[in-house]
Design a protein around this motif. Structure first.
Motif, PDB file in Angstrom:
ATOM      1  N   ASP A   1      62.783  16.046  34.935  1.00  0.00           N
ATOM      2  CA  ASP A   1      63.715  16.980  34.298  1.00  0.00           C
ATOM      3  C   ASP A   1      65.118  16.382  34.348  1.00  0.00           C
ATOM      4  OD1 ASP A   1      65.305  19.071  33.426  1.00  0.00           O
ATOM      5  OD2 ASP A   1      64.062  20.602  34.379  1.00  0.00           O
ATOM      6  N   PHE A   2      65.447  15.609  33.338  1.00  0.00           N
ATOM      7  CA  PHE A   2      66.722  14.884  33.296  1.00  0.00           C
ATOM      8  C   PHE A   2      67.916  15.840  33.413  1.00  0.00           C
ATOM      9  CE2 PHE A   2      70.379  13.251  31.044  1.00  0.00           C
ATOM     10  CZ  PHE A   2      70.459  11.938  31.456  1.00  0.00           C
ATOM     11  N   ALA A   3      67.929  16.882  32.569  1.00  0.00           N
ATOM     12  CA  ALA A   3      69.080  17.780  32.522  1.00  0.00           C
ATOM     13  C   ALA A   3      69.275  18.513  33.842  1.00  0.00           C
ATOM     14  CB  ALA A   3      68.908  18.778  31.373  1.00  0.00           C
ATOM     15  N   ARG A   4      68.197  19.032  34.409  1.00  0.00           N
ATOM     16  CA  ARG A   4      68.321  19.787  35.657  1.00  0.00           C
ATOM     17  C   ARG A   4      68.801  18.894  36.797  1.00  0.00           C
ATOM     18  NH1 ARG A   4      65.291  21.123  40.244  1.00  0.00           N
ATOM     19  NH2 ARG A   4      65.764  23.208  41.050  1.00  0.00           N
ATOM     20  N   PHE A   5      68.275  17.683  36.849  1.00  0.00           N
ATOM     21  CA  PHE A   5      68.644  16.790  37.950  1.00  0.00           C
ATOM     22  C   PHE A   5      70.118  16.422  37.889  1.00  0.00           C
ATOM     23  CE2 PHE A   5      69.130  12.623  39.934  1.00  0.00           C
ATOM     24  CZ  PHE A   5      68.616  12.889  41.195  1.00  0.00           C
ATOM     25  N   THR A   6      70.631  16.108  36.696  1.00  0.00           N
ATOM     26  CA  THR A   6      72.031  15.705  36.581  1.00  0.00           C
ATOM     27  C   THR A   6      72.979  16.862  36.898  1.00  0.00           C
ATOM     28  OG1 THR A   6      71.915  16.128  34.192  1.00  0.00           O
ATOM     29  CG2 THR A   6      71.618  13.850  34.924  1.00  0.00           C
ATOM     30  N   ARG A   7      72.548  18.093  36.648  1.00  0.00           N
ATOM     31  CA  ARG A   7      73.365  19.245  37.033  1.00  0.00           C
ATOM     32  C   ARG A   7      73.283  19.513  38.532  1.00  0.00           C
ATOM     33  NH1 ARG A   7      70.816  21.669  32.536  1.00  0.00           N
ATOM     34  NH2 ARG A   7      69.505  22.853  34.001  1.00  0.00           N
ATOM     35  N   LEU A   8      72.114  19.290  39.112  1.00  0.00           N
ATOM     36  CA  LEU A   8      71.859  19.696  40.484  1.00  0.00           C
ATOM     37  C   LEU A   8      72.416  18.739  41.528  1.00  0.00           C
ATOM     38  CD1 LEU A   8      70.286  21.776  42.275  1.00  0.00           C
ATOM     39  CD2 LEU A   8      68.392  20.146  42.231  1.00  0.00           C
ATOM     40  N   ILE A   9      72.367  17.427  41.253  1.00  0.00           N
ATOM     41  CA  ILE A   9      72.678  16.454  42.299  1.00  0.00           C
ATOM     42  C   ILE A   9      74.110  16.598  42.833  1.00  0.00           C
ATOM     43  CG2 ILE A   9      73.307  14.583  40.710  1.00  0.00           C
ATOM     44  CD1 ILE A   9      71.342  14.279  44.029  1.00  0.00           C
ATOM     45  N   PRO A  10      75.124  16.888  41.997  1.00  0.00           N
ATOM     46  CA  PRO A  10      76.455  17.097  42.592  1.00  0.00           C
ATOM     47  C   PRO A  10      76.497  18.318  43.518  1.00  0.00           C
ATOM     48  CG  PRO A  10      76.614  16.675  40.234  1.00  0.00           C
ATOM     49  CD  PRO A  10      75.181  16.930  40.527  1.00  0.00           C
ATOM     50  N   GLN A  11      75.739  19.358  43.153  1.00  0.00           N
ATOM     51  CA  GLN A  11      75.692  20.557  43.985  1.00  0.00           C
ATOM     52  C   GLN A  11      75.044  20.272  45.338  1.00  0.00           C
ATOM     53  OE1 GLN A  11      73.780  23.658  41.730  1.00  0.00           O
ATOM     54  NE2 GLN A  11      74.932  23.140  39.857  1.00  0.00           N
ATOM     55  N   LEU A  12      73.945  19.499  45.312  1.00  0.00           N
ATOM     56  CA  LEU A  12      73.273  19.149  46.566  1.00  0.00           C
ATOM     57  C   LEU A  12      74.191  18.321  47.465  1.00  0.00           C
ATOM     58  CD1 LEU A  12      69.645  18.181  45.423  1.00  0.00           C
ATOM     59  CD2 LEU A  12      70.352  20.244  46.657  1.00  0.00           C
ATOM     60  N   ALA A  13      74.881  17.366  46.862  1.00  0.00           N
ATOM     61  CA  ALA A  13      75.774  16.506  47.648  1.00  0.00           C
ATOM     62  C   ALA A  13      76.924  17.324  48.250  1.00  0.00           C
ATOM     63  CB  ALA A  13      76.312  15.384  46.769  1.00  0.00           C
ATOM     64  N   LYS A  14      77.488  18.224  47.460  1.00  0.00           N
ATOM     65  CA  LYS A  14      78.596  19.041  47.962  1.00  0.00           C
ATOM     66  C   LYS A  14      78.142  19.946  49.101  1.00  0.00           C
ATOM     67  CE  LYS A  14      82.139  22.299  46.424  1.00  0.00           C
ATOM     68  NZ  LYS A  14      82.694  23.048  45.261  1.00  0.00           N
ATOM     69  N   LYS A  15      76.969  20.551  48.923  1.00  0.00           N
ATOM     70  CA  LYS A  15      76.441  21.453  49.950  1.00  0.00           C
ATOM     71  C   LYS A  15      76.191  20.715  51.260  1.00  0.00           C
ATOM     72  CE  LYS A  15      72.794  24.864  50.711  1.00  0.00           C
ATOM     73  NZ  LYS A  15      71.593  25.512  50.110  1.00  0.00           N
ATOM     74  N   ALA A  16      75.718  19.479  51.182  1.00  0.00           N
ATOM     75  CA  ALA A  16      75.432  18.682  52.385  1.00  0.00           C
ATOM     76  C   ALA A  16      76.648  17.901  52.862  1.00  0.00           C
ATOM     77  CB  ALA A  16      74.277  17.727  52.102  1.00  0.00           C
ATOM     78  N   GLU A  17      77.791  18.091  52.192  1.00  0.00           N
ATOM     79  CA  GLU A  17      79.032  17.397  52.538  1.00  0.00           C
ATOM     80  C   GLU A  17      78.865  15.879  52.483  1.00  0.00           C
ATOM     81  OE1 GLU A  17      80.339  18.909  56.297  1.00  0.00           O
ATOM     82  OE2 GLU A  17      80.970  20.829  55.453  1.00  0.00           O
ATOM     83  N   ILE A  18      78.223  15.437  51.416  1.00  0.00           N
ATOM     84  CA  ILE A  18      77.988  14.014  51.166  1.00  0.00           C
ATOM     85  C   ILE A  18      78.804  13.611  49.940  1.00  0.00           C
ATOM     86  CG2 ILE A  18      76.262  12.268  50.535  1.00  0.00           C
ATOM     87  CD1 ILE A  18      74.181  14.113  51.902  1.00  0.00           C
ATOM     88  N   ARG A  19      79.461  12.481  50.032  1.00  0.00           N
ATOM     89  CA  ARG A  19      80.252  11.985  48.903  1.00  0.00           C
ATOM     90  C   ARG A  19      79.391  11.070  48.030  1.00  0.00           C
ATOM     91  NH1 ARG A  19      86.214   9.769  49.832  1.00  0.00           N
ATOM     92  NH2 ARG A  19      86.415  12.009  50.272  1.00  0.00           N
ATOM     93  N   LEU A  20      79.306  11.384  46.757  1.00  0.00           N
ATOM     94  CA  LEU A  20      78.567  10.543  45.806  1.00  0.00           C
ATOM     95  C   LEU A  20      79.454   9.394  45.347  1.00  0.00           C
ATOM     96  CD1 LEU A  20      76.717  13.055  43.434  1.00  0.00           C
ATOM     97  CD2 LEU A  20      75.662  11.416  44.998  1.00  0.00           C
ATOM     98  N   TRP A  21      78.922   8.179  45.456  1.00  0.00           N
ATOM     99  CA  TRP A  21      79.649   7.001  44.998  1.00  0.00           C
ATOM    100  C   TRP A  21      79.127   6.494  43.652  1.00  0.00           C
ATOM    101  CZ3 TRP A  21      79.248   4.355  50.449  1.00  0.00           C
ATOM    102  CH2 TRP A  21      80.198   4.937  51.296  1.00  0.00           C
ATOM    103  N   GLU A  22      77.861   6.699  43.431  1.00  0.00           N
ATOM    104  CA  GLU A  22      77.266   6.213  42.172  1.00  0.00           C
ATOM    105  C   GLU A  22      76.076   7.082  41.805  1.00  0.00           C
ATOM    106  OE1 GLU A  22      74.746   2.414  40.376  1.00  0.00           O
ATOM    107  OE2 GLU A  22      75.878   2.181  42.241  1.00  0.00           O
TER     108      GLU A  22
END
Length: 303
Positions: free
Chosen positions: A264-285
């Protein structure tokens, strides 16, 4: 602004079907006709140019039939894959003869303009038989441009060209597209199409396999996982969050970061920033690692 409309077109030779029920529209800009060797690209292009009769279906240029309509030739320039110039003629003589066939008022001036556009002035006085493969491709391009057509049909135009010649021709095609021309070129080389075409038509085994921007085509392939590459401040924690969410088909930890497969391309691209923010992880790429035309093409050929 010219438009070619192809409606349910087929072409067969005895028991061999070269083109099978293709429907597509080719409008202004650069359209890449992509497919493996033997896919039916040349057959389709010759029907679009009015040089080959469809066995069934129809083709029109701006609403007018293409087959058995000589007036179409005033608006279409064709560069065939096979050699189409007499070796004993000089480049200039060849282009002047094409200008005369089109009934142009000043064949010499038209020929000089066309030769100048493909940057072949230096060899215009030499016999075509002395040209390299790349030079012959360029003089064929001049023959297609001599009557200033609104539509250009180019069959494997980059064959035999060295890197410099290829870049020159790509620049010329972009310039002509910017002028409002309708340009279709065929290729089995993925890099050529990916760099030049704004729209892609894919033919596989004589059938129309896909249409559109190659990234859009890729995203419509819902039955095959999309592959992403991720790097973050804590790859292990991010992998755990993705697995817990259940949004991925597979997650792999590598030396370069994470590889994630999702259907699910669309769902994943929307979700991954939310998951990273919730876990207090900074996305680099976060980048698709199979968004190349080669990935699209390999999938379509394998279907």
């Amino acid at each position: 602004m010219s438009v070619i409309q192809i409606e349910d077109v087929s072409r067969w030779y005895g028991n061999v079907v070269a083109v099978n029920g293709i429907t597509m529209t080719v409008g202004p800009g650069v359209t890449g006709l992509l497919g493996p060797n033997g896919a039916g690209k040349s057959t389709l292009i010759h029907m679009m140019g009015g040089f080959l009769e469809p066995s069934s279906g129809g083709l029109t240029l701006d609403g007018k039939p293409i087959w058995r309509n000589p007036s179409v030739y005033r608006h279409v320039g064709l560069v065939p894959e096979r050699e189409s110039a007499y070796d004993f003629l000089t480049g200039e003589q060849f282009i002047v003869s094409m200008a005369k066939l089109h009934g142009l008022a000043d064949p010499g001036a038209a020929a000089r303009r066309a030769i100048g556009r493909v940057e072949m002035e230096y060899a215009a006085g030499r016999p075509v038989g002395t040209y390299s493969k790349g030079m012959k491709q360029r003089i064929k391009m001049a023959s297609a441009l001599v009557h200033d057509p609104a539509v250009l049909l180019l069959d494997e135009p980059f064959n035999g060209m060295d890197p410099r010649q290829r870049l020159q021709l790509m620049d010329l095609i972009r310039q002509m597209a910017a002028e409002g021309r309708t340009i279709l070129f065929s290729s089995h080389i993925l890099e050529e199409v990916e760099r030049l075409a704004t729209h892609i038509e894919v033919i596989v085994s004589g059938r129309h396999a896909a249409s559109g921007d190659f990234r859009e085509i890729r995203r419509l392939m819902t039955d095959r996982p999309h592959l992403f590459a991720l790097r973050s401040s804590d790859d292990r924690a991010l992998a755990a969050a993705i697995i817990a969410d259940g949004s991925a088909r597979a997650v792999r930890l590598t030396d370069q970061g994470l590889e994630v497969e999702t259907t699910d391309f669309a769902r994943f691209t929307r979700l991954i920033p939310q998951l990273a923010k919730k876990a207090e992880i900074r996305l680099w790429e976060l980048s698709p690692s199979d968004e190349s035309l080669e990935s699209v093409f390999s999938y379509l050929v394998g279907k």
